[in-house]
Motif scaffolding. Sequence first.
Motif, PDB file in Angstrom:
ATOM      1  N   SER A 132     -10.761   0.018   2.127  1.00  0.00           N
ATOM      2  CA  SER A 132     -11.563   0.020   3.348  1.00  0.00           C
ATOM      3  C   SER A 132     -12.017   1.431   3.712  1.00  0.00           C
ATOM      4  CB  SER A 132     -10.754  -0.574   4.512  1.00  0.00           C
ATOM      5  OG  SER A 132      -9.655   0.265   4.859  1.00  0.00           O
ATOM      6  N   LYS A 133     -11.438   2.432   3.068  1.00  0.00           N
ATOM      7  CA  LYS A 133     -11.805   3.826   3.313  1.00  0.00           C
ATOM      8  C   LYS A 133     -12.795   4.308   2.262  1.00  0.00           C
ATOM      9  CE  LYS A 133      -7.313   5.139   5.305  1.00  0.00           C
ATOM     10  NZ  LYS A 133      -6.164   6.067   5.186  1.00  0.00           N
ATOM     11  N   ALA A 177      -9.649   7.789   0.588  1.00  0.00           N
ATOM     12  CA  ALA A 177      -8.538   6.934   0.181  1.00  0.00           C
ATOM     13  C   ALA A 177      -7.652   7.646  -0.835  1.00  0.00           C
ATOM     14  CB  ALA A 177      -9.065   5.628  -0.397  1.00  0.00           C
ATOM     15  N   ASP A 209      -6.459   2.206  -0.462  1.00  0.00           N
ATOM     16  CA  ASP A 209      -7.043   1.472   0.660  1.00  0.00           C
ATOM     17  C   ASP A 209      -8.559   1.438   0.479  1.00  0.00           C
ATOM     18  OD1 ASP A 209      -7.871   0.379   3.022  1.00  0.00           O
ATOM     19  OD2 ASP A 209      -6.726   1.730   4.313  1.00  0.00           O
ATOM     20  N   ARG A 264       0.828  -1.216   0.000  1.00  0.00           N
ATOM     21  CA  ARG A 264       0.000   0.000   0.000  1.00  0.00           C
ATOM     22  C   ARG A 264       0.858   1.261   0.000  1.00  0.00           C
ATOM     23  NH1 ARG A 264      -5.160  -1.252   0.085  1.00  0.00           N
ATOM     24  NH2 ARG A 264      -5.926  -3.077   1.221  1.00  0.00           N
TER      25      ARG A 264
END
Length: 392
Positions: free
Chosen positions: A89-90, A95, A87, A43
């Motif tokens: 998940s954001k 992100a 990312d 990442r």
Amino acid sequence: MPDETMTQPPIPGVLRQDVFPPQAPVFLTGVPAFLGRAATGPRTPQRLTLWPQFEAAYGTDPGGFLADTVRGFFDNGGLLCHVVRLDESKQAAAALQAALDGLADEVDLVCAPDIVTAAPWPTGGSLVPVVTQQQTLLHHCQERGDRFALLDGIPTTDTTKLMQQRAALTRDDGPFGALDGSFAALYYPWLQAAPGGDGALRLLPPSGHVAGVYAAGDQRIGVQKAPANAEVAGVVDLQAYLAPADVGALYEQGVNCLRALPGRGIRVWGARTLAEEQAWRDVNARRLIGTIGRWIERFMTGLVHEPNDVRLWVRIMRELTAYLDELFRRGALKGRTPAEAFFVKCDHETNPPAVVAAGVVVTQIGVAPTAPAEFVTVRVIHGASGVTVDAA
């Protein structure tokens, strides 16, 4: 005994010695950051100089458009890029912002090919998520002042929907308020790549391939080269074919079209920003000013904490003048002489006693960027003595 032959000629006379002055400091431009989705891989930003490095870091099938975009960059002459796996998940815009905040200073272009995920664009699809994320890129470039965003038009054959996207990008009702469109360029239509394993043609966003065109032009000529009228490699067709009238209407609104020209392949056919102001309409003008700013920041930090007097002012003027004169000689600035192309002023007028007492040195520079020849007119003159051709 010391070897005197190195310092003293064997006989009286004139001795020729070739002395090569140090090269002026330069740095690479056309360095994009690609922000996108990947199933695996780091990442943290990855600095890539070859396509196989992407496969080694993210695998052969990372998902999304990130892999095709990076490959398109290298296929079209790119030398160096940064890749950031978002990312997921954001929230999407968050992100993107986190990825942008972590980029290295050498990045001067930003692309996010996975902002638009549906190809072709669904009927009735909302433009809000797309525009919000692209505004995040534009706002970042505007805040930095030295980066430029390459934005993808939505994958549609309906130019009405595309123009809605274009209008929304610089409208003042978004999360960032009014944005300066001179820090971004919008490209349309999408590209068709060679069939995959299923035999179907793949639609790809154009930003990665166009970033390669930017980089190749920078290497060959410089940022003053308009990134247009260059063939796009690694693709076989376009999603949409535009009539000349449609190209003209879109270009007037700052949409840069890609066109399939008989005998000349698929080419980038426009180099305009999304700016409303005439002075910032051309991509090369905005990128030139941004590059000058990056040069000043990088190569003049050695002057910090020097005594703030006339000797410092003269040194600043000398170094800036040498750099701008080099740009003039390379064709980046217009004018018959350097005096017409730029000026540098650092003296008692720009640095009165109050400014000096505050520990500040102020320098004013002005430049006249060259503009691309977008329209070449050839006059065919019919006269009594025959036909003559006059290019004007």
